[in-house]
Design a protein around this motif. Structure first.
Motif, PDB file in Angstrom:
ATOM      1  N   ARG A  57     -10.942   1.413   2.816  1.00 35.84           N
ATOM      2  CA  ARG A  57     -11.482   1.495   1.455  1.00 35.84           C
ATOM      3  C   ARG A  57     -10.372   1.606   0.411  1.00 35.84           C
ATOM      4  N   TRP A  58      -9.299   2.318   0.760  1.00 30.83           N
ATOM      5  CA  TRP A  58      -8.179   2.447  -0.173  1.00 30.83           C
ATOM      6  C   TRP A  58      -7.545   1.077  -0.417  1.00 30.83           C
ATOM      7  N   PHE A  59      -7.397   0.298   0.624  1.00 25.71           N
ATOM      8  CA  PHE A  59      -6.824  -1.039   0.487  1.00 25.71           C
ATOM      9  C   PHE A  59      -7.700  -1.906  -0.422  1.00 25.71           C
ATOM     10  N   ARG A  60      -9.015  -1.830  -0.235  1.00 21.74           N
ATOM     11  CA  ARG A  60      -9.939  -2.618  -1.061  1.00 21.74           C
ATOM     12  C   ARG A  60      -9.834  -2.247  -2.530  1.00 21.74           C
ATOM     13  N   ALA A  61      -9.751  -0.945  -2.801  1.00 20.07           N
ATOM     14  CA  ALA A  61      -9.782  -0.476  -4.185  1.00 20.07           C
ATOM     15  C   ALA A  61      -8.439  -0.592  -4.897  1.00 20.07           C
ATOM     16  N   ALA A  62      -7.351  -0.322  -4.197  1.00 19.11           N
ATOM     17  CA  ALA A  62      -6.053  -0.223  -4.870  1.00 19.11           C
ATOM     18  C   ALA A  62      -5.119  -1.397  -4.639  1.00 19.11           C
ATOM     19  N   VAL A  63      -5.153  -2.006  -3.479  1.00 23.34           N
ATOM     20  CA  VAL A  63      -4.151  -3.024  -3.143  1.00 23.34           C
ATOM     21  C   VAL A  63      -4.696  -4.447  -3.280  1.00 23.34           C
ATOM     22  N   LEU A  64      -5.904  -4.681  -2.852  1.00 25.37           N
ATOM     23  CA  LEU A  64      -6.460  -6.033  -2.881  1.00 25.37           C
ATOM     24  C   LEU A  64      -6.537  -6.642  -4.281  1.00 25.37           C
ATOM     25  N   PRO A  65      -6.796  -5.860  -5.344  1.00 21.83           N
ATOM     26  CA  PRO A  65      -6.792  -6.462  -6.690  1.00 21.83           C
ATOM     27  C   PRO A  65      -5.442  -7.057  -7.108  1.00 21.83           C
ATOM     28  N   LEU A  66      -4.377  -6.772  -6.387  1.00 19.51           N
ATOM     29  CA  LEU A  66      -3.088  -7.389  -6.699  1.00 19.51           C
ATOM     30  C   LEU A  66      -3.113  -8.891  -6.450  1.00 19.51           C
ATOM     31  N   ASP A  67      -3.935  -9.337  -5.508  1.00 15.14           N
ATOM     32  CA  ASP A  67      -4.078 -10.758  -5.212  1.00 15.14           C
ATOM     33  C   ASP A  67      -5.499 -11.164  -5.609  1.00 15.14           C
ATOM     34  N   ARG A  68      -5.659 -11.601  -6.866  1.00 20.49           N
ATOM     35  CA  ARG A  68      -6.975 -11.908  -7.413  1.00 20.49           C
ATOM     36  C   ARG A  68      -7.696 -13.008  -6.634  1.00 20.49           C
TER      37      ARG A  68
ATOM     38  N   CYS B  12       0.836  -1.197   0.000  1.00 23.08           N
ATOM     39  CA  CYS B  12       0.000   0.000   0.000  1.00 23.08           C
ATOM     40  C   CYS B  12       0.874   1.252   0.000  1.00 23.08           C
ATOM     41  N   CYS B  13       0.486   2.238  -0.808  1.00 22.46           N
ATOM     42  CA  CYS B  13       1.270   3.470  -0.887  1.00 22.46           C
ATOM     43  C   CYS B  13       1.126   4.323   0.376  1.00 22.46           C
ATOM     44  N   ASN B  14       0.104   4.078   1.188  1.00 20.45           N
ATOM     45  CA  ASN B  14      -0.103   4.832   2.425  1.00 20.45           C
ATOM     46  C   ASN B  14       0.573   4.195   3.628  1.00 20.45           C
ATOM     47  N   TYR B  15       1.143   3.015   3.451  1.00 20.55           N
ATOM     48  CA  TYR B  15       1.778   2.293   4.559  1.00 20.55           C
ATOM     49  C   TYR B  15       3.189   2.825   4.771  1.00 20.55           C
ATOM     50  N   ASP B  16       3.489   3.214   6.018  1.00 22.98           N
ATOM     51  CA  ASP B  16       4.810   3.744   6.338  1.00 22.98           C
ATOM     52  C   ASP B  16       5.261   3.186   7.679  1.00 22.98           C
ATOM     53  N   GLY B  17       5.943   2.056   7.649  1.00 25.86           N
ATOM     54  CA  GLY B  17       6.494   1.465   8.870  1.00 25.86           C
ATOM     55  C   GLY B  17       5.448   1.128   9.910  1.00 25.86           C
ATOM     56  N   GLY B  18       4.312   0.597   9.497  1.00 26.14           N
ATOM     57  CA  GLY B  18       3.257   0.229  10.440  1.00 26.14           C
ATOM     58  C   GLY B  18       2.210   1.308  10.628  1.00 26.14           C
TER      59      GLY B  18
END
Length: 132
Positions: A57-68, A27-33
């Motif tokens: 919601r950001w994780f659902r929309a942007a990151v979760l599609p990386l693992d189909r 995730c682009c918003n993740y910074d050391g926890g």
């Protein structure tokens, strides 16, 4: 005007939670926890990394599609199918779908080769039935 019901928040089992924890680092918003999006002057722990629910919601929309496969398991539980070759979960495009997208191309080539072999075996000109 109809009032739409909000989607229920999916709850994960332990394996899904571990896979999600690994994805949180993408995730682009993740910074050391900590979560940069929730930061308002004080550091705030990333809610997705400590919860068994999909809250961000950001994780659902942007990151979760990386693992189909994980996305299918969490959001498309009712209409998900297992691939006949590898056993992975996938969301079918039609009711005839039998293979996941990764296996579909490979199986298409294999079936076309089998079909052509059969067609060539039936060919009268190439067979030994009609010697000159």
């Amino acid at each position: 005007m109809k009032k739409s019901k909000p989607e229920p928040i999916p709850v994960m089992d332990y394996r899904q939670y571990r896979r999600t924890r690994r994805l949180v680092h993408e995730c682009c918003n993740y910074d050391g926890g900590n979560c940069i999006a929730l930061d308002d002057g004080e550091e705030c722990v990333c809610v997705q990394s400590i919860s068994y629910s999909l809250l961000c919601r950001w994780f659902r929309a942007a990151v979760l599609p990386l693992d189909r496969e994980l996305e299918t398991a969490l959001f498309h539980r009712l209409d998900a199918k297992r691939c006949a070759v590898c056993g992975a979960l996938f969301t079918p495009g039609s009711n005839r779908a039998k293979y996941c997208p990764e296996c579909a191309g490979r199986m298409k080539r294999i079936k076309a080769a089998q079909r052509k072999r059969k067609q060539r075996a039936k060919c009268h000109a190439l067979g030994a039935e009609n010697p000159l």
